[in-house]
Design a protein around this motif. Structure first.
Motif, PDB file in Angstrom:
ATOM      1  N   GLY A  81       0.833  -1.189   0.000  1.00 21.21           N
ATOM      2  CA  GLY A  81       0.000   0.000   0.000  1.00 21.21           C
ATOM      3  C   GLY A  81       0.870   1.242   0.000  1.00 21.21           C
ATOM      4  O   GLY A  81       2.081   1.161   0.240  1.00 21.21           O
ATOM      5  N   SER A  82       0.251   2.382  -0.296  1.00 22.93           N
ATOM      6  CA  SER A  82       1.048   3.600  -0.234  1.00 22.93           C
ATOM      7  C   SER A  82       1.371   3.937   1.215  1.00 22.93           C
ATOM      8  O   SER A  82       2.270   4.716   1.500  1.00 22.93           O
ATOM      9  CB  SER A  82       0.363   4.766  -0.958  1.00 22.93           C
ATOM     10  OG  SER A  82      -0.978   4.876  -0.591  1.00 22.93           O
ATOM     11  N   ASP A  83       0.644   3.339   2.147  1.00 23.51           N
ATOM     12  CA  ASP A  83       0.974   3.506   3.566  1.00 23.51           C
ATOM     13  C   ASP A  83       2.432   3.151   3.846  1.00 23.51           C
ATOM     14  O   ASP A  83       3.111   3.835   4.609  1.00 23.51           O
ATOM     15  CB  ASP A  83       0.090   2.592   4.422  1.00 23.51           C
ATOM     16  CG  ASP A  83      -1.274   3.224   4.703  1.00 23.51           C
ATOM     17  OD1 ASP A  83      -1.363   4.463   4.684  1.00 23.51           O
ATOM     18  OD2 ASP A  83      -2.228   2.479   4.943  1.00 23.51           O
ATOM     19  N   PHE A 108      -5.588  12.978   6.056  1.00 26.43           N
ATOM     20  CA  PHE A 108      -5.296  11.558   6.260  1.00 26.43           C
ATOM     21  C   PHE A 108      -4.325  11.367   7.438  1.00 26.43           C
ATOM     22  O   PHE A 108      -3.292  12.033   7.515  1.00 26.43           O
ATOM     23  CB  PHE A 108      -4.657  11.046   4.962  1.00 26.43           C
ATOM     24  CG  PHE A 108      -4.404   9.572   4.911  1.00 26.43           C
ATOM     25  CD1 PHE A 108      -5.432   8.668   5.088  1.00 26.43           C
ATOM     26  CD2 PHE A 108      -3.121   9.091   4.670  1.00 26.43           C
ATOM     27  CE1 PHE A 108      -5.199   7.300   5.014  1.00 26.43           C
ATOM     28  CE2 PHE A 108      -2.870   7.733   4.586  1.00 26.43           C
ATOM     29  CZ  PHE A 108      -3.919   6.839   4.766  1.00 26.43           C
ATOM     30  N   TYR A 111       0.234  10.104   8.007  1.00 32.79           N
ATOM     31  CA  TYR A 111       1.487  10.883   8.009  1.00 32.79           C
ATOM     32  C   TYR A 111       1.920  11.112   9.459  1.00 32.79           C
ATOM     33  O   TYR A 111       3.074  10.883   9.832  1.00 32.79           O
ATOM     34  CB  TYR A 111       1.319  12.231   7.296  1.00 32.79           C
ATOM     35  CG  TYR A 111       0.532  12.193   6.004  1.00 32.79           C
ATOM     36  CD1 TYR A 111       0.802  11.226   5.048  1.00 32.79           C
ATOM     37  CD2 TYR A 111      -0.469  13.116   5.742  1.00 32.79           C
ATOM     38  CE1 TYR A 111       0.079  11.181   3.869  1.00 32.79           C
ATOM     39  CE2 TYR A 111      -1.192  13.086   4.564  1.00 32.79           C
ATOM     40  CZ  TYR A 111      -0.926  12.111   3.637  1.00 32.79           C
ATOM     41  OH  TYR A 111      -1.648  12.072   2.470  1.00 32.79           O
ATOM     42  N   CYS A 156      -1.863  16.281   0.090  1.00 29.71           N
ATOM     43  CA  CYS A 156      -2.800  15.230  -0.293  1.00 29.71           C
ATOM     44  C   CYS A 156      -3.729  15.833  -1.342  1.00 29.71           C
ATOM     45  O   CYS A 156      -4.451  16.787  -1.056  1.00 29.71           O
ATOM     46  CB  CYS A 156      -3.576  14.781   0.947  1.00 29.71           C
ATOM     47  SG  CYS A 156      -4.604  13.336   0.673  1.00 29.71           S
ATOM     48  N   ASN A 160      -7.895  14.188   1.312  1.00 33.99           N
ATOM     49  CA  ASN A 160      -8.774  13.384   2.158  1.00 33.99           C
ATOM     50  C   ASN A 160      -8.666  13.955   3.559  1.00 33.99           C
ATOM     51  O   ASN A 160      -7.575  13.896   4.136  1.00 33.99           O
ATOM     52  CB  ASN A 160      -8.324  11.916   2.153  1.00 33.99           C
ATOM     53  CG  ASN A 160      -9.110  11.075   3.142  1.00 33.99           C
ATOM     54  OD1 ASN A 160     -10.129  11.495   3.652  1.00 33.99           O
ATOM     55  ND2 ASN A 160      -8.624   9.870   3.415  1.00 33.99           N
ATOM     56  N   ASP A 187       0.496  12.946  -2.133  1.00 35.04           N
ATOM     57  CA  ASP A 187      -0.304  11.724  -2.005  1.00 35.04           C
ATOM     58  C   ASP A 187      -1.485  11.815  -2.962  1.00 35.04           C
ATOM     59  O   ASP A 187      -2.411  12.604  -2.758  1.00 35.04           O
ATOM     60  CB  ASP A 187      -0.763  11.583  -0.547  1.00 35.04           C
ATOM     61  CG  ASP A 187      -1.486  10.267  -0.284  1.00 35.04           C
ATOM     62  OD1 ASP A 187      -1.931   9.619  -1.250  1.00 35.04           O
ATOM     63  OD2 ASP A 187      -1.616   9.902   0.902  1.00 35.04           O
ATOM     64  N   ALA A 189      -3.719   9.362  -3.776  1.00 34.54           N
ATOM     65  CA  ALA A 189      -4.541   8.153  -3.623  1.00 34.54           C
ATOM     66  C   ALA A 189      -5.841   8.232  -4.438  1.00 34.54           C
ATOM     67  O   ALA A 189      -6.364   7.203  -4.867  1.00 34.54           O
ATOM     68  CB  ALA A 189      -4.858   7.910  -2.148  1.00 34.54           C
ATOM     69  N   TYR A 190      -6.348   9.463  -4.652  1.00 39.12           N
ATOM     70  CA  TYR A 190      -7.646   9.627  -5.326  1.00 39.12           C
ATOM     71  C   TYR A 190      -7.545  10.332  -6.679  1.00 39.12           C
ATOM     72  O   TYR A 190      -8.553  10.788  -7.214  1.00 39.12           O
ATOM     73  CB  TYR A 190      -8.595  10.419  -4.420  1.00 39.12           C
ATOM     74  CG  TYR A 190      -8.826   9.768  -3.082  1.00 39.12           C
ATOM     75  CD1 TYR A 190      -9.776   8.758  -2.932  1.00 39.12           C
ATOM     76  CD2 TYR A 190      -8.076  10.141  -1.970  1.00 39.12           C
ATOM     77  CE1 TYR A 190      -9.976   8.139  -1.712  1.00 39.12           C
ATOM     78  CE2 TYR A 190      -8.269   9.535  -0.743  1.00 39.12           C
ATOM     79  CZ  TYR A 190      -9.219   8.536  -0.620  1.00 39.12           C
ATOM     80  OH  TYR A 190      -9.411   7.925   0.594  1.00 39.12           O
ATOM     81  N   THR A 214      -1.743   4.447  -5.547  1.00 42.20           N
ATOM     82  CA  THR A 214      -2.207   3.203  -4.938  1.00 42.20           C
ATOM     83  C   THR A 214      -3.216   2.493  -5.830  1.00 42.20           C
ATOM     84  O   THR A 214      -3.902   3.149  -6.627  1.00 42.20           O
ATOM     85  CB  THR A 214      -2.850   3.492  -3.556  1.00 42.20           C
ATOM     86  OG1 THR A 214      -3.313   2.275  -2.993  1.00 42.20           O
ATOM     87  CG2 THR A 214      -4.023   4.456  -3.665  1.00 42.20           C
ATOM     88  N   SER A 216      -5.504   0.829  -4.268  1.00 48.81           N
ATOM     89  CA  SER A 216      -6.561   0.581  -3.273  1.00 48.81           C
ATOM     90  C   SER A 216      -7.894   1.235  -3.587  1.00 48.81           C
ATOM     91  O   SER A 216      -8.934   0.734  -3.182  1.00 48.81           O
ATOM     92  CB  SER A 216      -6.118   1.066  -1.892  1.00 48.81           C
ATOM     93  OG  SER A 216      -5.046   0.302  -1.418  1.00 48.81           O
ATOM     94  N   LYS A 217      -7.890   2.360  -4.275  1.00 45.21           N
ATOM     95  CA  LYS A 217      -9.136   3.105  -4.413  1.00 45.21           C
ATOM     96  C   LYS A 217      -9.719   2.910  -5.815  1.00 45.21           C
ATOM     97  O   LYS A 217     -10.610   2.113  -5.985  1.00 45.21           O
ATOM     98  CB  LYS A 217      -8.876   4.584  -4.090  1.00 45.21           C
ATOM     99  CG  LYS A 217      -8.208   4.793  -2.711  1.00 45.21           C
ATOM    100  CD  LYS A 217      -9.165   4.658  -1.568  1.00 45.21           C
ATOM    101  CE  LYS A 217      -8.541   4.433  -0.186  1.00 45.21           C
ATOM    102  NZ  LYS A 217      -7.545   5.370   0.272  1.00 45.21           N
ATOM    103  N   ARG A 225      -3.411  -4.677  -1.014  1.00 46.07           N
ATOM    104  CA  ARG A 225      -2.337  -3.881  -0.427  1.00 46.07           C
ATOM    105  C   ARG A 225      -1.185  -3.652  -1.422  1.00 46.07           C
ATOM    106  O   ARG A 225      -0.081  -4.176  -1.252  1.00 46.07           O
ATOM    107  CB  ARG A 225      -1.777  -4.517   0.870  1.00 46.07           C
ATOM    108  CG  ARG A 225      -2.782  -4.933   1.901  1.00 46.07           C
ATOM    109  CD  ARG A 225      -3.661  -3.807   2.373  1.00 46.07           C
ATOM    110  NE  ARG A 225      -2.889  -2.689   2.895  1.00 46.07           N
ATOM    111  CZ  ARG A 225      -3.025  -1.422   2.469  1.00 46.07           C
ATOM    112  NH1 ARG A 225      -3.896  -1.124   1.519  1.00 46.07           N
ATOM    113  NH2 ARG A 225      -2.316  -0.467   2.994  1.00 46.07           N
TER     114      ARG A 225
HETATM  115  C1  LIG Z   1      -6.779   5.462   1.341  1.00 44.59           C
HETATM  116  C2  LIG Z   1      -5.628   6.364   1.396  1.00 44.59           C
HETATM  117  C3  LIG Z   1      -4.334   5.883   1.297  1.00 44.59           C
HETATM  118  C4  LIG Z   1      -4.123   4.421   1.494  1.00 44.59           C
HETATM  119  O1  LIG Z   1      -3.421   3.829   0.597  1.00 44.59           O
HETATM  120  P1  LIG Z   1      -3.004   2.299   0.642  1.00 44.59           P
HETATM  121  O2  LIG Z   1      -2.340   2.214  -0.657  1.00 44.59           O
HETATM  122  O3  LIG Z   1      -4.250   1.497   0.762  1.00 44.59           O
HETATM  123  O4  LIG Z   1      -2.090   2.112   1.798  1.00 44.59           O
HETATM  124  C5  LIG Z   1      -3.281   6.759   1.190  1.00 44.59           C
HETATM  125  N1  LIG Z   1      -3.489   8.080   1.248  1.00 44.59           N
HETATM  126  C6  LIG Z   1      -4.726   8.586   1.396  1.00 44.59           C
HETATM  127  C7  LIG Z   1      -4.919  10.048   1.458  1.00 44.59           C
HETATM  128  C8  LIG Z   1      -5.814   7.745   1.490  1.00 44.59           C
HETATM  129  O5  LIG Z   1      -7.034   8.255   1.681  1.00 44.59           O
END
Ligand SMILES: *Cc1c(COP(=O)(O)O)cnc(C)c1O
Length: 363
Positions: A81-83, A108, A111, A156, A160, A187, A189-190, A214, A216-217, A225
């Protein structure tokens, strides 16, 4: 080493090679007896591949991700994941117990979580609430980073939970200002929901940028992951040395690879249009409800909503079987909920539950 990595990588990690796993050594042979793997296959291992450790960075997946994100494979590190990428950035570029990061809350939470785990200080430059929405103060973030000597600034976009889409020239200006002083982490993610260009297009000009992507979304693979960090090749190399030996399980690499095949990718892209449409409809519906104070514009697959009584709204949704994110504990968001854009039917359920409850009991 690039200017950024030379200036900002922890001094004690300059010569650090990380773990040399059996798979990372460039050896060739027919009989592999160098990793203490089992000589036999587990009877439940249908594909018969799992007795071996996976590649530290599955090459085919890395190449495909690089192609999808329009960068070179050496500019990309795959992680859990990007986590995981956030964790690696903090570890590599903050001195434990001393380093500093800058964030723009409400944002988010990971961080700050990884910074705290590392003993790094978290400097906050809050979002500003105005006519345009909840907006990051990029010059303010730059000031804070310079003043406090922070090495990482987390942006971000889409935000988020703010939903804000940052303008790339403003991101570039921040990176320019912090050149040699701090890394600007973007970031995304979206970003697929925003239908906007990625900050990866700025990498050529700014080697102190790191972009998080990522699966994930938008790619609907949160359970797999898989995420990555995209940056200059020297930064990727530094981060890789800080990473656990086998971060991408083989079944996960296979699933991700399949999800990125052209046909699957085309379907994902067409679904983004559907999400944007559903988001617009949900936004209109919510804005028409009594008891809804404000629905923020959003470039993501969620809406941030202020209510006259957010507790009552949360309870009404829950009573109707709908679980949304309660944001009330976040700074500036004491009256807010965050609602993911579901299917059309799910969005109707949200509006029905809120319409009924806010119309009768509402203050
Ligand atoms: C959902 C989300 C992530 C999570 O990413 P993973 O790849 O699932 O770890 C990262 N950054 C933001 C802002 C998110 O909302």
């Amino acid at each position: 080493m690039s200017v950024t990595v030379r200036a900002l990588l922890r001094e004690d990690l300059r010569d650090f090679g990380g773990y040399k796993s059996a798979r990372s050594e460039a050896l060739a042979g027919e009989i592999w007896l160098n990793a203490n793997e089992s000589a036999w296959t587990n009877p439940r291992d249908v594909g018969g591949q799992l007795r071996r450790y996976p590649s530290p960075q599955p090459e085919a997946l890395r190449a495909r991700l690089a192609q999808v994100y329009a960068v070179a494979p050496a500019q990309l590190l795959i992680g859990r994941g990007s986590d995981e990428a956030i964790d690696l950035l903090v570890r590599a570029f903050c001195v434990p117990g001393q380093g500093r990061i800058v964030i723009a809350p409400p944002v988010f939470g990971m961080y700050a979580v990884y910074a705290r785990l590392h003993g790094a200080e978290v400097i906050e430059v809050p979002l500003r609430d105005g006519a345009e929405g909840l907006c990051a103060d990029l010059p303010g973030l730059g000031d804070a980073a310079v003043e406090k000597g922070a090495t990482l600034v987390f942006l971000c976009t889409p935000g988020n939970p703010s939903g804000e889409l940052l303008a790339l020239p403003a991101v570039a200006a921040l990176a320019q200002r912090l050149r040699g002083r701090a890394i600007v982490v973007v970031d995304e993610a979206y970003i697929e929901y925003a239908d906007a260009p990625s900050a990866t297009t700025l990498l050529e000009e700014h080697d102190n940028l790191a972009v998080l992507r990522t699966l994930s979304k938008a790619h609907a693979l949160a359970g797999a992951r898989v995420g990555c960090v995209i940056a200059s090749a020297p930064m990727i190399d530094a981060l890789r040395r800080c990473q656990a030996p086998y971060p991408v399980p083989q079944p996960v690499a296979d699933a991700a690879q399949a999800a990125l095949e052209p046909q699957a990718l085309a379907l994902t892209r067409s679904r983004m249009d559907a999400v944007r449409e559903a988001r617009a409809r949900l936004q209109d519906g919510l804005r028409g409800l009594a008891g809804v104070r404000r629905v923020y514009p959003s470039a993501g697959n969620f809406l941030l909503v202020r209510f006259a009584d957010a507790g009552a709204a949360f309870a009404a949704l829950l009573a109707a079987g709908v679980v949304v994110r309660d944001m009330r504990a976040m700074p500036q968001l004491g009256d807010a909920l965050r609602i993911s854009v579901g299917t059309a039917a799910e969005c109707r359920r949200v509006l029905a539950a809120l319409g009924a409850s806010l119309a009768d009991g509402a203050p």
